[in-house]
Enzyme design. Structure first.
Site, PDB file in Angstrom:
ATOM      1  N   THR A 174       0.915  -1.133  -0.112  1.00  0.00           N
ATOM      2  CA  THR A 174      -0.259   0.069   0.065  1.00  0.00           C
ATOM      3  C   THR A 174       0.906   1.302  -0.022  1.00  0.00           C
ATOM      4  O   THR A 174       2.078   1.154   0.363  1.00  0.00           O
ATOM      5  CB  THR A 174      -0.934   0.130   1.311  1.00  0.00           C
ATOM      6  N   ASP A 175       0.344   2.396  -0.346  1.00  0.00           N
ATOM      7  CA  ASP A 175       1.091   3.554  -0.669  1.00  0.00           C
ATOM      8  C   ASP A 175       1.041   4.200   1.045  1.00  0.00           C
ATOM      9  O   ASP A 175       1.901   5.010   1.461  1.00  0.00           O
ATOM     10  CB  ASP A 175       0.294   4.920  -1.396  1.00  0.00           C
ATOM     11  N   GLU A 176       0.067   3.592   2.040  1.00  0.00           N
ATOM     12  CA  GLU A 176       0.075   4.034   3.206  1.00  0.00           C
ATOM     13  C   GLU A 176       1.460   3.915   4.132  1.00  0.00           C
ATOM     14  O   GLU A 176       1.792   4.662   5.090  1.00  0.00           O
ATOM     15  CB  GLU A 176      -0.730   3.545   4.124  1.00  0.00           C
ATOM     16  N   LYS A 186       1.879  -3.253   7.466  1.00  0.00           N
ATOM     17  CA  LYS A 186       2.285  -3.423   6.153  1.00  0.00           C
ATOM     18  C   LYS A 186       3.659  -3.095   5.685  1.00  0.00           C
ATOM     19  O   LYS A 186       4.244  -3.929   5.089  1.00  0.00           O
ATOM     20  CB  LYS A 186       1.297  -2.657   5.057  1.00  0.00           C
ATOM     21  N   TYR A 203      -2.046  -0.355  11.145  1.00  0.00           N
ATOM     22  CA  TYR A 203      -2.447  -0.917   9.548  1.00  0.00           C
ATOM     23  C   TYR A 203      -0.974  -0.877   8.824  1.00  0.00           C
ATOM     24  O   TYR A 203      -0.222  -1.797   8.555  1.00  0.00           O
ATOM     25  CB  TYR A 203      -3.411  -0.367   9.170  1.00  0.00           C
TER      26      TYR A 203
END
Ligand code: NAD
Ligand code: DAU
Length: 336
Positions: free
Chosen positions: A123-125, A154, A150
């Site tokens: 993810t970009d997060e 990741k 989260y």
């Protein structure tokens, strides 16, 4: 013959990926999914019983099971995760179990069984947050700076994937993708939640000032990007995937309310998400230059299709809203 172990294939992106692959490639799929609250075999009814598709219910943390399945496949595409930021604030432990420990179990078995390619869906997060109007975007060189449990989980899994590549020679690729939307998205995420609420004239809960920005990508475009990376992506490389569609929560709410002919008064500003990242945006020039990928579906087309899908599949949405999800949200938020 390419035979892929898809983890988390009963969730939103995994199910779309399975449909996409069975339509667009001759690959076989073995789908391993625990069927948590987010896994739903209704998403895969249309492909059940097909000669190129098999489902196994199980946990990616189950080493012996994972090792057994790994012997039957050539590739892995790893989607299985706890995926919702709000839940990670309330219950971080399960995010570490599945996203970190589960990924390590898969990596161990993939290395042992000499899997041709382990594709990790990230993810970009993991890159943290951008300012609203600094014009910057995330790319493959952006340092990691996750904020939520989260995104931290990741990020940990991304590091483990690279560590297995460097240490054990596992051949991997990775995609860091922006916010997906489309059919089968669980109605805890902003777009399907707002469609469901608007339809019933319930408030649309907008976090904080509603100006946090996400880069929205239609899910089929993400599926195509993953397929291209598996086929043509260089081993040990990462590709950032984004939709060129930066929208804030107010804009999402306005689009949905207008499409459904509902009043703007349904927009309700509520307490902000703790640690709410202000903006995500992706520079996808690497995958565009190297693999010829770009998003095909505009936000206008994609959101119209997604709203239509949610309206046409209200029974699917209601089954979820009236089940475990409803109990959960009533407990956490008093219903919304
Ligand atoms: P989702 O929550 O809809 O689906 C997750 C699936 O994983 C479910 O079917 C669930 O049953 C399964 N699962 C969870 N724990 C498991 C376990 N221990 N063992 C086996 N299966 C398990 O998630 P999604 O939105 O489809 O996201 C899929 C992946 O893509 C995730 O890794 C997520 O981090 C990543 N991602 C999502 C987005 C997005 O916008 N949704 C964007 C970028 C990356
Ligand atoms: O960026 C990729 C990520 O996108 C994925 O890695 C995650 O798995 C996926 O869940 C998604 O995370 P977000 O937190 O960005 O998605 P969500 O739909 O929860 O929120 C999108 C934006 O809308 C965010 O700024 C918070 C806001 N929001 C969300 C909800 C659910 C609201 O204003 N109200 C809401 O009720």
């Amino acid at each position: 013959m390419t035979k892929i172990l898809v983890t988390g294939g009963a969730g939103f992106i995994g199910a779309n990926f399975i449909h996409w692959v069975l339509k667009n490639r001759d690959w076989e799929i073995l789908n391993l999914d625990k069927l948590t609250y987010a896994g739903n075999l209704e998403n895969l009814k249309a492909v059940e019983g097909g000669s190129r598709y098999e489902f196994i219910q199980g946990d990616i943390c189950d080493g012996p099971l994972v090792n057994d399945l790994m012997r039957k496949v050539t590739h892995v595409v790893h989607f299985a995760a706890e995926s919702h930021v709000d839940r990670s604030v309330l219950e971080p432990a399960v995010f570490v179990e599945t996203n970190v420990l589960g990924t390590q179990v898969l990596l161990q078995a993939a290395s042992k069984n000499k899997i041709k390619r382990f594709h990790h869906v990230s993810t970009d997060e993991v890159f943290g947050a951008l300012e609203l109007s600094d014009g910057k975007k995330f790319n493959e060189e952006t340092p990691y700076n996750p904020h939520s449990p989260y995104s931290a989980s990741k990020a940990s899994s991304d590091h483990l994937v690279r560590a297995y590549g460097d240490t054990f020679g596992l051949e991997y690729t990775m995609t860091n993708c922006s916010n997906n939307y489309g059919p089968y998205q669980f109605p805890e995420k902003i777009i399907p939640l707002f469609v469901a609420n608007a339809r019933e004239n319930k408030p649309l809960p907008i976090y904080g000032d509603g100006k946090a920005v996400r880069d929205y990508l239609y899910v089929d475009d993400h599926c195509e990007a993953i397929a291209l990376v598996i086929e043509k992506g260089k081993p040990q490389e990462t590709y950032c995937v984004g939709g060129d569609s930066e929208k804030n929560s107010i804009e999402i709410a306005e689009t949905i309310l207008e499409a459904l002919g509902k009043t703007r008064n349904l927009m309700t500003f509520v307490k902000d998400r703790p640690g709410h990242d202000r903006r995500y945006a992706i520079d996808h020039s690497k995958i565009t230059k190297e693999l010829g990928w770009k998003p095909r579906v505009t936000f206008e087309e994609g959101i119209a299709k997604t709203i239509r899908w949610n309206i046409d599949n209200m029974a699917w949405v209601e089954n979820i809203l009236n089940g475990e999800y409803q109990k959960y949200y009533k407990k956490q938020y008093g219903g919304k």
